[in-house]
Write an enzyme that holds these catalytic residues in place. Sequence first.
Site, PDB file in Angstrom:
ATOM      1  N   GLY A 209       0.839  -1.225  -0.148  1.00 49.30           N
ATOM      2  CA  GLY A 209       0.132   0.045   0.110  1.00 49.30           C
ATOM      3  C   GLY A 209       0.790   1.238   0.205  1.00 49.30           C
ATOM      4  N   ASN A 210       0.109   2.461   0.431  1.00 50.42           N
ATOM      5  CA  ASN A 210       1.067   3.749   0.454  1.00 50.42           C
ATOM      6  C   ASN A 210       0.144   4.529   1.345  1.00 50.42           C
ATOM      7  OD1 ASN A 210      -0.931   5.482  -1.111  1.00 50.42           O
ATOM      8  ND2 ASN A 210      -0.638   3.929  -2.551  1.00 50.42           N
ATOM      9  N   ARG A 211       1.174   5.650   1.734  1.00 52.03           N
ATOM     10  CA  ARG A 211       0.342   6.500   2.732  1.00 52.03           C
ATOM     11  C   ARG A 211      -0.684   7.621   2.562  1.00 52.03           C
ATOM     12  NH1 ARG A 211       5.966   8.709   5.068  1.00 52.03           N
ATOM     13  NH2 ARG A 211       4.524   9.546   6.313  1.00 52.03           N
ATOM     14  N   SER A 212      -1.112   7.590   1.324  1.00 56.23           N
ATOM     15  CA  SER A 212      -2.152   8.367   1.097  1.00 56.23           C
ATOM     16  C   SER A 212      -3.471   8.607   1.738  1.00 56.23           C
ATOM     17  CB  SER A 212      -2.589   8.412  -0.360  1.00 56.23           C
ATOM     18  OG  SER A 212      -3.598   9.094  -0.856  1.00 56.23           O
TER      19      SER A 212
END
Length: 405
Positions: A209-212
């Site tokens: 995933g990512n931190r958005s």
Amino acid sequence: MTDKPTVVLGVSGGIAAYKACELLRRFTESGHDVQVVPTASALHFVGEATWAALSGRPVATEVWESVHEVPHVRIGREADLVVVAPATADTLAKAAHGLANDLLTNTLLTARCPVVFAPAMHTEMWEHPATRENVATLRRRGAVVIEPAVGRLTGADTGKGRLPEPEDVFAVCREVLARGVRKPDLTGRHVVVSAGGTREPLDPVRFLGNRSSGRQGYALAATAAARGARVTLVAANTALPDPAGVTVVRAGTALQLREAVLKAASDADAVVMAAAVADFRPAAYATGKIKKREGQEPEPVALVRNPDILAELSAERPRPGQTVVGFAAETDDVLAAGRAKLARKGCDLLVVNEVGEEKTFGSPDNEAVILSTDGEPVPVPYGPKEALAHTVWDLVAPRLGAAGA
Ligand code: CTP
């Protein structure tokens, strides 16, 4: 009369009225003349003397006081901005339906300046279809209705409905004052915004995933709705409350996001890809949880490319004349990387953010430069994500042809 901007601070009857004292201070201390117009119920929470002392002006709640000055018309006419904080469900309903049974509601009908509502109420009241429709009506007419915050409410309960912090309400008001009356220039338009970050599953419990956080995409959706657009928000793994008056479609992975965006884009006038879409996904999905094995190194994770939704939309334009906007998160040589990405993706506008551990992700503020295929770069100074969102729509609106369906 002075040269200072004149702000009408409407206060309706909710416990959050006490927070409006802090908002009032921020206005007066930054050079605004403030006329406080509390409702009769607001005075149950904070008394007349407090408002008069903090604003340096007498306050009235009814149209029957100082009748010779015709206050119910004068106050609205003289205002550069009307802000109602807190705005109760009742006040929103009256404003949406044009009722005028006290000084505040009369002022709302006579004002020709921008109007900001900062609602505060219990979650059930905010979520009720009546309130949602009233909010949508006010936004369609060009009023700015700030999303309530999530947190502790009057009693022991928590949820969406808190008055945002005075500094946040103040920041929105400053931005609105700086820009003057904003016409509902997206009325009759359908816009699609993607937000959040995709998650690409490895096994039933793990993902890449990512931190958005999705906050910028949500700000784009809320501001487009405030400017009159029909908005579809495709949200990937966000924990934010649905903006009022916006259709929210959920997507988990890049492939799901692609499907949802392309479907919504088929009749959209503009598509803004604010989501952080994973470029890669695991080549294989393990249907059972991947276990560690004693004495063995883990298997490397093979990845495959995800489709580039922004490039696909830009090349195909599901609706002719559609405007496509991309976002670029860059860590180094931000402008040059942005220009190269604008050309590579083929979109019309590219919002370039500088990101890092401490920057942008999850923060309510943002700083960016917006690149276009046919104009100078537009720098957007550090400020609330709503301000950046409005600048994006300011650039999108003139690109749209004659009003669509
Ligand atoms: N995007 C997309 N589909 C993808 C990846 C990204 O639609 N598979 C969109 C994002 O929504 C964003 C823009 O492309 O609007 C830029 O994404 P970014 O990840 O910053 O760029 P990349 O294409 O991944 O380029 P690089 O890897 O060089 O940073």
